[in-house]
Design an enzyme around this catalytic site. Structure first.
Site, PDB file in Angstrom:
ATOM      1  N   CYS A  15     -59.626  -6.875 -56.567  1.00 33.97           N
ATOM      2  CA  CYS A  15     -60.400  -7.780 -55.727  1.00 33.97           C
ATOM      3  C   CYS A  15     -59.552  -9.002 -55.388  1.00 33.97           C
ATOM      4  CB  CYS A  15     -61.663  -8.225 -56.436  1.00 33.97           C
ATOM      5  SG  CYS A  15     -61.322  -9.203 -57.889  1.00 33.97           S
ATOM      6  N   CYS A  18     -58.032 -10.976 -58.109  1.00 30.77           N
ATOM      7  CA  CYS A  18     -56.792 -10.473 -58.692  1.00 30.77           C
ATOM      8  C   CYS A  18     -55.601 -11.093 -57.967  1.00 30.77           C
ATOM      9  CB  CYS A  18     -56.697  -8.957 -58.561  1.00 30.77           C
ATOM     10  SG  CYS A  18     -57.946  -8.075 -59.482  1.00 30.77           S
ATOM     11  N   ASP A 451     -42.251 -21.642 -19.757  1.00 29.16           N
ATOM     12  CA  ASP A 451     -40.885 -21.878 -19.320  1.00 29.16           C
ATOM     13  C   ASP A 451     -40.710 -20.986 -18.090  1.00 29.16           C
ATOM     14  OD1 ASP A 451     -37.959 -22.165 -19.443  1.00 29.16           O
ATOM     15  OD2 ASP A 451     -38.030 -20.092 -20.164  1.00 29.16           O
ATOM     16  N   ASP A 659     -38.383 -18.511 -23.922  1.00 27.70           N
ATOM     17  CA  ASP A 659     -37.460 -17.469 -24.352  1.00 27.70           C
ATOM     18  C   ASP A 659     -36.112 -18.004 -24.799  1.00 27.70           C
ATOM     19  OD1 ASP A 659     -36.699 -18.286 -21.764  1.00 27.70           O
ATOM     20  OD2 ASP A 659     -35.554 -16.436 -21.513  1.00 27.70           O
ATOM     21  N   ASP A 663     -35.763 -23.731 -25.389  1.00 27.66           N
ATOM     22  CA  ASP A 663     -37.213 -23.827 -25.543  1.00 27.66           C
ATOM     23  C   ASP A 663     -37.646 -24.010 -26.992  1.00 27.66           C
ATOM     24  OD1 ASP A 663     -37.619 -23.338 -22.797  1.00 27.66           O
ATOM     25  OD2 ASP A 663     -37.416 -21.181 -23.138  1.00 27.66           O
TER      26      ASP A 663
END
Ligand code: ADP
Ligand code: MG
Length: 764
Positions: A15, A18, A451, A659, A663
């Protein structure tokens, strides 16, 4: 200090308590910087200082808590996973056998204790022991002992895992789901034993079926849960199965078939028609068309011949290729994608912390509530004619029922299963959501900043025009520009170099010295000691201190030039010698992608270092309003512009989609950074979401996926908590008997996992 990160496969977690427990105990170890354990994926990640501790110490800590732990190797993953799956399958089989045994025994117990048939069956036994004239008390004792014998294997063989789990937790002074099951069933069992043996209760039937049914149902729930958990993790398996297992390798002049895992960098492999390419590499022989759609989403096969790069797991068309391996094992593209998906699936959104906090107080709270229920019933009985066997039993059973029905497993499963299915679903579609918070926040994006180059446009600009002043020829302009661009990796540089080679302009090696790239401006260097550059108007200003000559402005604003990026070849000593215009096409997906975002209620912005003219042209093409265009922004300022858009209340979140290396600061600044996978490694590193198909429409998809996943998480919480809210009172008031409680509890976990699995069908 040397920092290391390892992933660990963990067995035996029952669970969320744990996973929380392991996380806490390992996190406390000296030298461990970070530990995150995913219950749904059965694994964890630990970051530690290898001078202060070692991975084997970490493993030992987990083993001491009562779980199985192994380091997930970075190489030979396929073999490891196969072994792990085999182990899991064996475990499932074992669980199934125990369950069938429990179920069979429980059925017999119920027949004996609850049907008239039971009396008939045990009668001969009673006669054998006590003779034909045995009393009713003796008959009951025989029946109770029969049930006791049948219950023992269920309680202590099938139920052993709960005792083990509870013991592990107790050692760490914690409580978990196992604690509740162990406590609940032990009370029920102990009470039945008491009824059987005590002379005061002679002649009464002991309720052994309670603990038997309890354990049987919990087992069933756990089994269904394990199965569903396995399905939630299928995305990674599907990805891994893309890789071919066997490669035809050239070794010592012969071609031998070897496991693809054994390939080394430099090996040359044969790829026959229709086969999958086993490694990332370079074509050294032959030519063929290759289907790369699984990685790029591009349905058209790509032509590949000598010198071209190919990626493992893509499918070879009709030709035969010889491929020299350049990246193998953990370095390969596919491995890196798998790693990203696993990282995504294991990540914990903030909302998980809420669940963890609830779960931490839940178990003690429920134990207390069980006790309160018991005491309440006893007091009630005392006030209504005194406590007898029946009222004591009723009190005890109500308490047990509360403890059992309130097990927090559904709560613990709510987030991780939804995260796994959601991110898996994204990965299938080429949307890698690397961190949990991004998954949580993407749905709140209201402003999307794009961009331009490489993000909205194809990033493959083509030269569309060349102009030159009196001192130079067209060929000179191209030569000098190309000589500088040799040092640059910018898409514009590629355009210039391609143009030069198409026009057979020779670019002597070593022509340029002191090369330097000026981010957002262009490139500079020296030729024969003289400083010169190639770039935009800013660069011209930097080098000459003056603006553009009239013929340049004219060239940049006329015809093709008006829609293109114009770059100038400029010498520090005498000014602009020539100009080259390169135009980039908007991506096919761009206009549709922007439209979808606006339909979702997002404001869309364009942010570029390029000149206003070409920025506006692209904006018009893709449907971004002119007021939302930010052009001529230097790389360093991109982040500032994004920051200005961020809303202080953090309700209307800002996403940056980019990209390039330029950026990355902006990607990091935005609430959610989204990187195009064709972009630079730096952007991939920083982006929290990576769009594998470089498709602008996937931004809207990512947002939709986030919304769908969060909706599931909230539904799951509502299920799990609402369930308790409804059933705990029923159990406390004795309306819901313990055996039904355990059935309900199993059902609640299963319904949460099933609800998460429905995400696989969600429309995004
Ligand atoms: P974007 O924001 O569109 O990705 P960049 O910040 O990379 O663009 O570049 C902005 C501008 O700087 C380009 O439009 C170009 O005019 C100039 N530039 C950058 N790198 C180069 C280069 N290698 N060669 C020529 N011009 C360049
Ligand atoms: Mg760019």
């Amino acid at each position: 200090m040397s920092q290391k990160t390892e992933r660990i496969a963990i067995e035996g977690m029952h669970c969320a308590n744990c996973s929380a427990l392991i996380q806490k105990m390992v996190g406390r170890m000296e030298g461990v910087q970070e530990c995150s354990v995913n219950f749904a994926a059965n694994n964890g990640t630990v970051t530690y200082d290898s001078d202060a501790t070692s991975i084997s110490q970490v493993i030992q800590t987990i083993v001491d808590l009562g779980y199985g732990a192994t380091v997930i190797p970075k190489e030979n993953r396929a073999a490891f996973d196969q072994e792990r799956r085999a182990k899991e399958a064996a475990q499932h089989k074992h669980d199934l056998r125990l369950f069938v045994m429990s179920l069979a025994l429980t059925c017999v117990i119920m027949i004996v204790s609850m049907t008239p048939l039971g009396m008939n069956l045990t009668m001969p036994l009673a006669t054998a022991v006590y003779g034909a004239d045995h009393t009713h008390e003796q008959m009951m004792l025989v029946m109770n002992v029969v049930c006791l014998v049948l219950t023992i294997p269920i309680q202590f063989v099938a139920g052993l895992r709960f005792y083990r789990g509870a013991w592990g937790a107790l050692k760490a002074r914690a409580a978990n789901m196992d604690t509740l099951v162990a406590v609940g069933t032990t009370i029920a069992f102990a009470y039945s034993l008491y009824v059987t043996l005590s002379p005061t209760t002679a002649g009464t039937m002991a309720p052994f079926e309670t603990s038997a049914m309890l354990i049987t149902f919990v087992q069933l729930g756990k089994m269904l849960e394990a199965r569903a958990k396995g399905r939630a993790g299928e995305a990674v398996e599907e990805l891994m199965s893309l890789a071919p297992k066997i490669a035809h390798v050239h070794r010592a002049g012969e071609v031998v078939d070897l496991p693809a895992d054994d390939l080394r960098v430099g090996d040359v492999v044969d790829v026959r028609p229709g086969e999958k390419i086993p490694v990332d590499g370079v074509v050294v022989q032959g030519s063929s068309s290759v289907d790369e759609s699984m990685l790029t989403g591009e349905p058209m096969p790509q032509e590949k011949s000598t010198g071209d790069e190919v990626t493992g797991a893509t499918i070879n068309g009709n030709g035969t290729l010889g491929v020299r391996a350049t990246r193998v094992g953990a370095e390969s593209t596919l491995s890196r994608i798998v790693e990203m998906v696993e990282q995504a699936q294991g990540s914990r959104p903030q909302i998980q912390q809420l669940a963890d906090r609830i779960a931490a107080v839940f178990v003690p709270a429920i134990l207390t509530l069980g006790l309160v229920t018991f005491v309440g019933w006893i007091l009630y009985a005392a006030g209504n004619g005194g406590i007898d066997g029946a009222s004591f039993e009723r009190a005890l059973m109500a308490g047990v029922s509360v403890i059992v029905v309130a097990c927090p497993c559904a709560l613990g499963l709510a987030t991780p299963t939804a995260v796994m299915v959601g991110t898996g679903r994204g990965a299938e579609q080429g949307i890698l959501i690397k961190d949990g918070d991004a998954l949580q926040e993407a749905g709140k994006i209201r402003r999307v900043v794009f961009d331009k180059t490489g993000t909205l446009t194809q990033g493959m600009p083509m030269v569309v025009g060349v102009a030159y002043g009196d001192e130079a020829s067209e060929e000179d302009v191209i030569r000098f520009a190309a000589a500088l661009e040799k040092g640059s990796e910018h898409p514009l540089a590629r355009a210039i170099l391609m143009y030069a080679s198409e026009h057979d302009v020779e670019v002597p090696a070593g022509m340029v010295t002191d090369f330097e790239a000026k981010a957002g401006k262009g490139v500079v260097g020296r030729v024969d000691g003289e400083l010169f550059g190639f770039g935009n108007e800013r660069l011209v200003r930097d080098l000459t201190g003056a603006g553009l000559p009239a013929w340049c402005t004219e060239f940049a604003s006329e015809g093709m030039g008006a829609h293109a990026t114009t770059m100038y070849l400029v010498f520090a000593s005498f000014g602009v010698a020539g100009a080259i215009a390169a135009a980039d096409q908007a991506k096919q997906s761009a206009a549709e992608g922007v439209r979808q975002l606006r339909e979702m209620g997002c404001e869309v912005y364009l942010l570029t270092g390029d000149a206003k003219g070409s920025a506006r042209h692209v904006a018009r093409q893709v449907g971004v309003e002119e007021t939302n265009v930010m052009a001529e922004v230097l790389p360093g300022q991109k982040a500032e512009r994004v920051a200005e858009l961020i809303d202080v209340e953090h309700e209307r979140l800002v996403a940056m989609v980019g990209d390039g290396i330029n950026d990355t600061p902006a990607l990091a600044t935005a609430d959610v950074g989204i990187a195009m996978s064709a972009g630079s490694d730096a952007a991939l590193e920083v982006g929290q979401i990576v769009l594998m198909h470089d498709d602008v429409r996937d931004v809207a998809k990512a947002i939709a996926l986030s919304k769908a996943t969060m909706r599931k998480i909230h539904q799951n919480f509502a299920w799990a908590l609402g369930y308790n809210l409804l059933l705990v009172p029923l159990a406390a008031f004795g309306i819901l008997p313990p055996e039904l409680s355990s059935a309900c509890m199993a059902l609640s976990s299963v319904s949460v996992v099933t609800n998460s699995l429905l995400l696989r069908r969600a429309k995004i």
